[in-house]
Design an enzyme around this catalytic site. Structure first.
Site, PDB file in Angstrom:
ATOM      1  N   PRO A 150      -6.583  22.885 -55.659  1.00 44.84           N
ATOM      2  CA  PRO A 150      -7.809  22.519 -56.370  1.00 44.84           C
ATOM      3  C   PRO A 150      -8.982  22.370 -55.415  1.00 44.84           C
ATOM      4  O   PRO A 150      -8.834  21.896 -54.289  1.00 44.84           O
ATOM      5  CB  PRO A 150      -7.449  21.179 -57.016  1.00 44.84           C
ATOM      6  CG  PRO A 150      -5.960  21.195 -57.120  1.00 44.84           C
ATOM      7  CD  PRO A 150      -5.483  21.949 -55.918  1.00 44.84           C
ATOM      8  N   GLU A 151     -10.161  22.794 -55.879  1.00 46.14           N
ATOM      9  CA  GLU A 151     -11.353  22.694 -55.045  1.00 46.14           C
ATOM     10  C   GLU A 151     -12.171  21.487 -55.485  1.00 46.14           C
ATOM     11  O   GLU A 151     -11.811  20.760 -56.404  1.00 46.14           O
ATOM     12  CB  GLU A 151     -12.127  24.001 -55.128  1.00 46.14           C
ATOM     13  CG  GLU A 151     -11.198  25.191 -54.900  1.00 46.14           C
ATOM     14  CD  GLU A 151     -11.867  26.441 -54.383  1.00 46.14           C
ATOM     15  OE1 GLU A 151     -13.020  26.389 -53.919  1.00 46.14           O
ATOM     16  OE2 GLU A 151     -11.206  27.497 -54.426  1.00 46.14           O
ATOM     17  N   LYS A 195     -11.700  16.683 -51.558  1.00 43.60           N
ATOM     18  CA  LYS A 195     -10.533  16.999 -52.376  1.00 43.60           C
ATOM     19  C   LYS A 195      -9.591  15.793 -52.522  1.00 43.60           C
ATOM     20  O   LYS A 195      -8.464  15.938 -52.987  1.00 43.60           O
ATOM     21  CB  LYS A 195      -9.778  18.179 -51.768  1.00 43.60           C
ATOM     22  CG  LYS A 195     -10.614  19.448 -51.679  1.00 43.60           C
ATOM     23  CD  LYS A 195      -9.814  20.584 -51.092  1.00 43.60           C
ATOM     24  CE  LYS A 195     -10.669  21.819 -50.920  1.00 43.60           C
ATOM     25  NZ  LYS A 195      -9.892  22.957 -50.373  1.00 43.60           N
ATOM     26  N   ARG A 210      -4.119  32.220 -46.237  1.00 47.50           N
ATOM     27  CA  ARG A 210      -4.569  32.155 -47.624  1.00 47.50           C
ATOM     28  C   ARG A 210      -5.106  33.511 -48.065  1.00 47.50           C
ATOM     29  O   ARG A 210      -5.783  34.196 -47.292  1.00 47.50           O
ATOM     30  CB  ARG A 210      -5.644  31.081 -47.787  1.00 47.50           C
ATOM     31  CG  ARG A 210      -5.167  29.693 -47.400  1.00 47.50           C
ATOM     32  CD  ARG A 210      -6.186  28.631 -47.756  1.00 47.50           C
ATOM     33  NE  ARG A 210      -5.745  27.308 -47.331  1.00 47.50           N
ATOM     34  CZ  ARG A 210      -4.858  26.575 -47.990  1.00 47.50           C
ATOM     35  NH1 ARG A 210      -4.335  27.016 -49.105  1.00 47.50           N
ATOM     36  NH2 ARG A 210      -4.500  25.380 -47.539  1.00 47.50           N
TER      37      ARG A 210
END
Length: 266
Positions: free
Chosen positions: A2-3, A51, A252
């Site tokens: 999640p950002e 975050k 990523r």
């Protein structure tokens, strides 16, 4: 992972359900804090920091959590069926007479003194969605290592807090450079605009479940390059490419257009 905008929305939902209400149920299912009992205490607020999530509780306590790749907080009304996953994935339960917040698959969950919150989040750079946001400081942090690839620098939460893998790819596209271009090779005005754009995008998306960077809501049109490998670039028509890029901890998936984004590639 999640950002910042997703974490902000999660914090908003938790705050609405828990803040100013007395806890009638408390269950922290991690060995270190399994015996902690927060019942009878009032939740003061739930605050996002980059975050991270900080749930502040009466008595000078803070429940610190981080969602990382798979974690989530779900809020249910009294009597509502829990649907966030099997029971063995639950790491935390905080409930009051009206709502129950259930934390699933939380890789980071710790109870600490509110006065010691800096031990958990003090390393973070300015928060794109927080009151400490300062674009000049963010730019200075990014330029502290001018040889570092842009994508890695944007993901480093010590530089600025809130950008994740989706925004990394989208911001590089908007700046017309690849995520592998060294930060120091960006013109100063380009880097300054990129940082301002990052804050505007996160702020625009923080209150809605779907993330949009293009301004278009149609299926497959919400993002410029992320998740669009092999599809035509919306700017020049070249096929979007995908490769892995590190962030200092792991590789990523990264998306870019070889036709209109200048700079080195994977």
């Amino acid at each position: 992972m999640p950002e910042g905008d997703t974490v902000w929305l999660a914090a908003h939902r938790l705050h609405s359900a828990l803040a100013d209400r007395v806890l009638t149920r408390s269950d922290l299912r991690v060995p270190r804090f399994a015996t902690a009992d927060l019942t009878g205490r009032t939740v003061l607020d739930v605050t996002p920091r980059g975050k991270h999530l900080l749930t502040r509780i009466e008595g000078g306590l803070t429940l610190h959590s981080h969602l990382r790749m798979d974690g989530s907080w779900q809020v249910y009304g009294t009597g509502e069926r829990w649907r966030g996953g099997p029971a063995h994935q639950i790491r935390a339960i905080l409930g009051n007479e009206a709502y129950t917040a259930v934390g699933y698959r939380l890789p980071v969950l710790e109870l600490l003194r509110t006065a010691d919150e800096e031990q958990a989040v003090g390393h973070l750079g300015p928060d794109l969605l927080g009151p400490d946001w300062d674009p000049d400081t963010a730019v200075a942090n990014l330029l502290a290592d001018p040889a570092r690839p842009l994508g890695e620098a944007l993901l480093d939460q010590r530089n600025l807090a809130g950008i994740g893998n989706v925004y990394k790819s989208e911001l590089a596209f908007l700046a017309r450079v690849t995520p592998w271009l060294p930060v120091g090779e960006l013109p100063a005005d380009t880097l300054a605009r990129l940082v301002v754009t990052a804050q505007r995008l996160l702020d625009a998306n923080k209150s809605r479940p779907e993330r949009i960077t293009t301004g278009r809501r149609g299926p497959g049109q919400r993002l410029y390059v992320y998740g669009r490998e092999g599809r035509p670039c919306p700017r020049c028509g070249a096929p979007v490419r995908k490769a892995d890029q590190g962030d200092g901890s792991r590789e990523r998936p990264t998306y870019w257009c070889p036709g209109c984004q200048a700079g080195p590639t994977a």
